[in-house]
Design a protein around this motif. Structure first.
Motif, PDB file in Angstrom:
ATOM      1  N   PHE B 341       0.779  -0.765  -0.026  1.00 17.96           N
ATOM      2  CA  PHE B 341      -0.070  -0.098   0.186  1.00 17.96           C
ATOM      3  C   PHE B 341       0.238   1.479   0.257  1.00 17.96           C
ATOM      4  CE2 PHE B 341      -3.383  -3.246   2.317  1.00 17.96           C
ATOM      5  CZ  PHE B 341      -3.651  -2.805   0.824  1.00 17.96           C
ATOM      6  N   GLU B 342       2.036   0.930  -0.045  1.00 20.59           N
ATOM      7  CA  GLU B 342       3.170   2.147   0.593  1.00 20.59           C
ATOM      8  C   GLU B 342       2.868   2.768  -1.000  1.00 20.59           C
ATOM      9  OE1 GLU B 342       6.340   2.521   1.873  1.00 20.59           O
ATOM     10  OE2 GLU B 342       5.180   1.498   4.270  1.00 20.59           O
ATOM     11  N   PHE B 380       1.024  13.622   5.674  1.00 22.86           N
ATOM     12  CA  PHE B 380       2.351  13.709   5.330  1.00 22.86           C
ATOM     13  C   PHE B 380       3.159  12.487   5.310  1.00 22.86           C
ATOM     14  CE2 PHE B 380       2.808  17.924   4.343  1.00 22.86           C
ATOM     15  CZ  PHE B 380       2.545  17.822   2.345  1.00 22.86           C
ATOM     16  N   LEU B 381       2.290  12.570   6.741  1.00 24.42           N
ATOM     17  CA  LEU B 381       3.890  11.191   7.691  1.00 24.42           C
ATOM     18  C   LEU B 381       3.376   9.975   7.295  1.00 24.42           C
ATOM     19  CD1 LEU B 381       2.323  12.175  11.744  1.00 24.42           C
ATOM     20  CD2 LEU B 381       4.573  12.059  10.419  1.00 24.42           C
ATOM     21  N   HIS B 382       1.268   9.617   6.793  1.00 27.74           N
ATOM     22  CA  HIS B 382       1.108   8.538   6.017  1.00 27.74           C
ATOM     23  C   HIS B 382       1.970   8.288   4.702  1.00 27.74           C
ATOM     24  CE1 HIS B 382      -1.642   5.312   5.511  1.00 27.74           C
ATOM     25  NE2 HIS B 382      -1.861   5.667   3.943  1.00 27.74           N
ATOM     26  N   ASP B 385       6.207   7.164   5.414  1.00 30.72           N
ATOM     27  CA  ASP B 385       6.439   5.850   5.597  1.00 30.72           C
ATOM     28  C   ASP B 385       4.974   5.100   6.717  1.00 30.72           C
ATOM     29  OD1 ASP B 385       7.375   3.618   6.681  1.00 30.72           O
ATOM     30  OD2 ASP B 385       9.817   4.442   7.208  1.00 30.72           O
ATOM     31  N   ALA B 386       4.280   4.663   6.322  1.00 33.52           N
ATOM     32  CA  ALA B 386       3.339   4.866   6.535  1.00 33.52           C
ATOM     33  C   ALA B 386       3.517   3.406   8.451  1.00 33.52           C
ATOM     34  CB  ALA B 386       2.418   4.165   6.344  1.00 33.52           C
ATOM     35  N   TRP B 418      -6.779   2.275   7.212  1.00 28.58           N
ATOM     36  CA  TRP B 418      -5.278   2.704   7.984  1.00 28.58           C
ATOM     37  C   TRP B 418      -4.429   1.897   8.880  1.00 28.58           C
ATOM     38  CZ3 TRP B 418      -3.489   8.435   7.450  1.00 28.58           C
ATOM     39  CH2 TRP B 418      -3.930   9.217   6.624  1.00 28.58           C
ATOM     40  N   SER B 419      -5.324   0.895   9.200  1.00 26.63           N
ATOM     41  CA  SER B 419      -4.965   0.046  10.325  1.00 26.63           C
ATOM     42  C   SER B 419      -4.796  -1.180   9.731  1.00 26.63           C
ATOM     43  CB  SER B 419      -6.455   0.157  11.569  1.00 26.63           C
ATOM     44  OG  SER B 419      -5.921   1.147  11.979  1.00 26.63           O
ATOM     45  N   ILE B 420      -6.505  -1.292   8.893  1.00 29.64           N
ATOM     46  CA  ILE B 420      -6.326  -2.642   7.918  1.00 29.64           C
ATOM     47  C   ILE B 420      -5.158  -3.092   7.002  1.00 29.64           C
ATOM     48  CG2 ILE B 420      -7.438  -4.015   5.925  1.00 29.64           C
ATOM     49  CD1 ILE B 420      -9.223  -3.721   8.327  1.00 29.64           C
ATOM     50  N   GLU B 421      -4.329  -2.220   6.162  1.00 27.00           N
ATOM     51  CA  GLU B 421      -3.146  -2.234   5.514  1.00 27.00           C
ATOM     52  C   GLU B 421      -2.119  -2.239   6.748  1.00 27.00           C
ATOM     53  OE1 GLU B 421      -3.281   1.528   3.849  1.00 27.00           O
ATOM     54  OE2 GLU B 421      -4.768   1.614   3.005  1.00 27.00           O
ATOM     55  N   GLU B 422      -2.030  -2.165   8.299  1.00 24.74           N
ATOM     56  CA  GLU B 422      -0.873  -1.552   8.688  1.00 24.74           C
ATOM     57  C   GLU B 422      -1.411  -3.799   8.957  1.00 24.74           C
ATOM     58  OE1 GLU B 422       1.805   0.497   8.314  1.00 24.74           O
ATOM     59  OE2 GLU B 422       2.015  -0.983  10.500  1.00 24.74           O
TER      60      GLU B 422
END
Lengths: 530, 528
Positions: B341-342, B380-382, B385-386, B418-422
């Protein structure tokens, strides 16, 4: 001298300065019978604009008449160019160095004779001033419908002197976005400061500034964490202040500046085409349209007030062996006999002014600029200097030239007060006009001091109203304010300059009984009318 | 009162205006009547052109009249007199121009103009572009004019660089201009494509746009046009379509992609092998639309114990990816793709992003509660570097929920996504057929669910799911045990047809009445 000038008026106005002209218009507009006189042959008095010839005459007159030097003094005119066109010399030089001597196209070599020949293309202001786009004068011009007598140009940029060079001041949203002179965080700080100053209502204002009454604006800006760069922009360029400017005044000035943004152009200011001297004339014109009588070149000799029955006062004026009578006399401070003023106005600091004619703008730009430069004090204790640069598009000078005005409060005399700054932005050395320099060449200069007669003065009697002279400020606001006060005294309860009708709204007296209405033939009615 | 100016009173003025209005109305009605009469009679002539023209010039939005005019002009097209026709077209352009002065946002006048220019043989495009300039000078945000400008530019093909510079000029005047930003984004990808890296925009321009939009955003954070453009610029990176997961079981063969694809894509880019044997069959989308994230292969090959099942996938970077499978119980073979996803920014762009992040952090220190600064920092943070900043981004989103409560749902969705992606990164490392939300925040949406299409045991209990998400569960094609315990389901309408063994609906009290009926219809056990 015999003339058929009537002798009885409700209001006589002496002097055609800004305040006098507004009062004359306002009185005439509501139906007062007005006579408007001026001792000189042109409108405006100290507010006038002159062509180059007129200016020469003015200088000569002042220099030869000690009485006039009570108002204007220390006149110092200087040329930095040859008397006659140096074409012949040029040719000789040309033989020596044929390449460089050729003036590049567009860069004309000016001589004094050129100025004389093109004298009509100059309109040089004695009292150059700007209008705030939402200031009282613009609102008055619109609401009274007098605006149609005048044309304006937008001031295109505001500059300041920062780190020993000229810098554009980001004052509007678009400027802040586009500028590369301030960092990204500064942009946010600047916008935040500006929007909060505009946005404060009275209560928030009192709240935010309750502890700042005796502190300076500079301290406030520093307290808010603005960087030195931003403090410079806000304090000197936007508020037009100095290090000692009181906080509340700074906020007020900023607000005035910011409120006028976004109405007409990218800056808050308008400049009258053909010079500030046009504006008193616009009001005179309205006065005349509503029946005011004008008489220039008409000095007055003697003013007397008589009390007639029931304590009513009548003012009589002797002028050219004629006696004029009126209920109210409105008179410019410089025309006013001393014995009518009471008490004697306090000594005020005078104004130092200068006019320069140059062969280029102080800062290059794609389109012809119209510039306000606010020059912060160079040394502690100095005053800031207002610089206005206008070009040919404003009708102030021939193509290829710029007229630059300096205005500041007098410390020593005009020349010593202002020369230091002139040298920073102009090349004052004369010499080859075609030379590539980063500063424009000064071709001609005039320094002079003006007595500051802007403080309101009271007269000895209620029938005489004394109008102040021009102040050192940037705008006409004080003149408008004073004119309205005088009008309210003369005509209590009447509306100040109600909207003048457009020609199509006027019903002519003869027209009152209408003829049969024009009606369209019903059968013929098949084509739609646009 | 002699010599005094007399002005009409407002009462007189109002009466005069009302009279004028009545007069106008009469003329209008009469003209319209005549127009329709003539049309009925088939009198499509110049007189009708004139009549309609007159009415339109004060009422530009009567589209019927524009249609009548086109009918007439089409008849005149059949004449041989080219000069006359050209004059008629000129007159038509003149009329639209006049009408647009009255209503610059008249759809039909703009459309008529477009029609004339595409119909006539001798269009003067240069003039049209000049017209756009004039109108945009009068109103720089009229999207009709911007739209028309793009139409003209497509035909006229002027220098795109000039067009690009034009957007810069307009934005410098006033950057609150969605149309100008939008046009700019269209021009950027055409003018400055990144030929080497295959990104949409070349690095230096990517950087420049980031800088420019940041300047706008910090000048006026309340102006959303800049933020929208910033999101576009940040999103302007190449994202390839990847295979998420595929499942070969005796029951069915499914493949899930990172993004929706069409049948031609699946059929041409993927090849399923049993050993060295290519499996032939027909790909069908799960639910029927042309583009879908989950596809089912109908084939006749036999699935047996000990098969070597693998898939070849032609990636968009033109490499062939071979995806092996792992065998699970009962002849189920599962192959997983890569989780990616990055966003792949180039090095210079990442540097610029870091600079901007730094500026944001400075601002945030000054005004910690500024919504836009915080949101941008978070984005930006995401983007940078997510994984590294995951904790911080989620914390920020929680702060945003409280300071910008009106958009709490939006922030919730971002947290979920974003949590699911993690979580997916970890889940894909494991050989498990279980899916359970592992993070604290409750989800109300189910992004990336196709990545879990292979799971047999899906635990979505104790979340904030509503009945809206039910149709999306169809992606769980291989699910046997599904728990929706303790959610906020209000109905079972839209519950997809799944081959479940057990469905847990406990703790959704609103379902009481429906559950009994539902139980009768399905052939698996429903716990309630």
């Amino acid at each position: 001298m015999d003339d058929d000038l009537p002798t009885d008026f409700q209001v006589i106005v002496v002097g055609t300065g800004m305040v006098e002209s507004i009062v004359a218009a306002a009185c005439s507009r509501i139906g007062k019978n007005v006579l408007h006189l001026d001792s000189s042959d042109h409108y405006g008095g100290l507010w006038a604009s002159y062509n180059f010839d007129g200016l020469q005459k003015f200088i000569k007159e002042v220099n030869s008449d000690p009485k006039r030097q009570l108002q204007v003094y220390n006149l110092a005119e200087k040329w930095y160019i040859e008397k006659e066109s140096a074409q012949d010399e040029k040719k000789e030089e040309g033989e020596e160095k044929p390449e460089e001597a050729k003036p590049e196209p567009g860069k004309k070599v000016w001589s004094q004779a050129n100025f004389t020949a093109e004298y009509r293309k100059f309109n040089i202001d004695m009292t150059p001033k700007l209008l705030f786009s939402r200031g009282p004068l613009v609102e008055l011009l619109i609401s009274s419908n007098i605006a149609r007598y005048a044309e304006f140009r937008c001031v295109t940029r505001v500059l300041t002197w920062l780190s020993d060079k000229l810098m554009p001041v980001p004052c509007s949203r678009a400027d802040v976005f586009a500028t590369e002179a301030v960092g990204i965080v500064e942009k946010r700080q600047l916008m935040k400061m500006l929007t909060s100053i505009v946005g404060y209502n009275e209560e928030e204002m009192n709240n935010e500034f309750k502890d700042w009454n005796d502190k300076t604006f500079k301290e406030y800006l520093a307290h808010k964490g603005l960087t030195p760069n931003l403090i410079h922009y806000v304090l000197y360029a936007i508020a037009g202040g100095t290090d000692t400017m009181p906080c509340l005044e700074g906020v007020k000035e900023c607000k005035k500046f910011l409120m006028s943004l976004g109405r007409y152009g990218n800056t808050p200011f308008l400049w009258p085409m053909y010079g500030s001297g046009e504006l008193p004339q616009c009001f005179c014109r309205l006065c005349a349209v509503f029946g005011g009588v004008y008489c220039l070149n008409r000095p007055i000799d003697k003013v007397q007030t008589l009390t007639v029955d029931e304590g009513k006062e009548v003012v009589t004026i002797e002028s050219k062996s004629k006696t004029l009578k009126c209920d109210h006399l409105v008179i410019g401070i410089n025309e006013c006999p001393k014995d009518l003023i009471s008490p004697e106005p306090a000594e005020s600091s005078d104004i130092s002014k200068a006019v320069f004619i140059t062969n280029g703008s102080i800062m290059k730009s794609d389109k012809e600029p119209l510039t306000l430069l606010r020059f912060p004090p160079l040394n502690d204790g100095d005053h800031s200097v207002t610089v206005l640069e206008v070009g040919p598009a404003t009708g102030s000078c021939p193509k290829g030239l710029f007229v630059v005005y300096f205005i500041t409060n007098k410390v020593k005399d005009a020349e010593s007060d202002l020369m230091g700054i002139a040298e920073k932005i102009f090349d004052m050395s004369g010499g080859d006009q075609t030379e590539e320099t980063d500063k424009p060449k000064c071709l001609w200069s005039l320094f002079y001091n003006v007595k500051d007669t802007s403080a309101p003065v009271k007269s000895t009697t209620g029938a005489v109203h004394v109008c102040s002279g021009p102040d050192a400020g940037l705008d006409f606001d004080r003149a408008v304010e004073q004119a309205e006060q005088i009008f309210k005294k003369i005509c209590p309860g009447e509306e100040f300059l109600p909207r003048a009708p457009d020609p199509e709204e006027i019903v002519f007296e003869d027209d009152v009984t209408h003829g049969p209405e024009f009606t369209r033939d019903q059968d013929d009615d098949d084509a739609p009318k646009e | 009162m002699h010599g005094r100016v007399k002005v009409r009173t407002t009462e007189e003025e109002r009466a005069r205006k009302e009279k004028e209005r009545q007069e106008k109305l009469k003329v209008y009605k009469h003209a319209m009547q005549k127009i329709f009469h003539k049309r009925e009679e088939g009198e499509l002539d110049k007189e009708l052109l004139e009549l309609t023209g007159k009415v339109l010039s004060s009422n530009p939005d009567i589209y019927t009249l524009w249609n009548i005019r086109r009918e007439i002009l089409i008849i005149f097209q059949k004449n041989d007199d080219n000069e006359e026709l050209s004059q008629l077209y000129d007159a038509e352009l003149h009329l639209t121009e006049y009408c647009l002065k009255i209503n610059p946002k008249s759809y039909c006048a703009w459309h008529q103009r477009e029609w004339v220019l595409t119909t006539r043989a001798d269009p003067n495009w240069e003039k049209e572009l000049a017209l756009c300039n004039t109108y945009l000078k009068l109103d720089e945000r009229n999207f009709h004019t911007w739209d028309y400008r793009r139409f003209v530019v497509r035909q006229f093909k002027p220098s795109l660089k000039d067009e690009f510079d034009y957007t810069t000029e307009k934005l410098m005047d006033n950057f609150s201009n969605y149309s100008a930003w939008h046009y700019r984004s269209k021009l950027l990808v055409e003018l400055y494509p990144d030929l080497e890296g295959g990104r949409p925009i070349e690095d230096s321009h990517h950087k420049h746009e980031l800088k420019m939009v940041q300047s706008a955003a910090f000048t006026d954070p309340d102006d959303t046009s800049a933020w929208f453009y910033q999101r576009w610029v940040l999103g302007a990176v190449r994202t390839d379509i990847d295979v998420a997961v595929f499942v070969v079981s005796p029951l069915k063969t499914t493949i899930a992609f990172s993004r929706p694809v069409n049948q031609a894509f699946v059929a041409s880019k993927t090849r399923l092998f049993f050993g060295n044997e290519l499996v032939n069959g027909e790909w069908q989308s799960l639910t029927g639309p042309q583009y879908d994230v989950l596809w089912v292969l109908k084939h006749n090959a036999e699935i047996t114990e000990g098969l070597d099942v693998k898939m070849e996938y032609d990636r968009e970077d033109e490499n062939i990816q071979i995806i092996p499978t792992t065998k699970y119980n009962s002849n189920t073979y599962i192959g997983k793709g890569e989780i990616n996803f990055e966003k792949k920014y180039s090095k210079p762009v990442v540097e610029e992003l870091n600079n901007q992040l730094e500026a944001c952090r400075q601002l945030l220190a000054m005004e910690p509660d500024n919504k836009w600064t915080l949101l941008t920092t978070t984005v930006f943070l995401h983007c940078i570097d997510a994984k590294q900043y995951h904790k911080e981004t989620i914390e920020n989103l929680h702060t945003l929920k409280s300071i910008d409560n009106l958009r709490a749902g939006y922030y919730d969705d971002l947290i979920t996504k974003w949590s699911i992606e993690e979580q997916l990164i970890e889940d894909y490392k494991k050989d498990s057929l279980d899916f359970k939300i592992m993070f604290e925040d409750k989800v109300s949406s189910l992004p990336h669910l196709q990545y879990y299409s292979h799971c047999e045991n899906v635990d979505l209990s104790n979340q904030n799911l509503t009945s809206n998400i039910l149709p999306a569960l169809e992606l769980l094609q291989n699910c046997k045990k599904l728990s929706l315990e303790n959610n906020q389901l209000t109905t079972l309408k839209g519950f997809p047809n799944l081959n479940l063994e057990e469905l847990n609906l406990k703790g959704n009290s609103d379902l009481v009445e429906e559950v009994e009926l539902f139980k009768e219809r399905c052939n698996y056990s429903v716990i309630f």
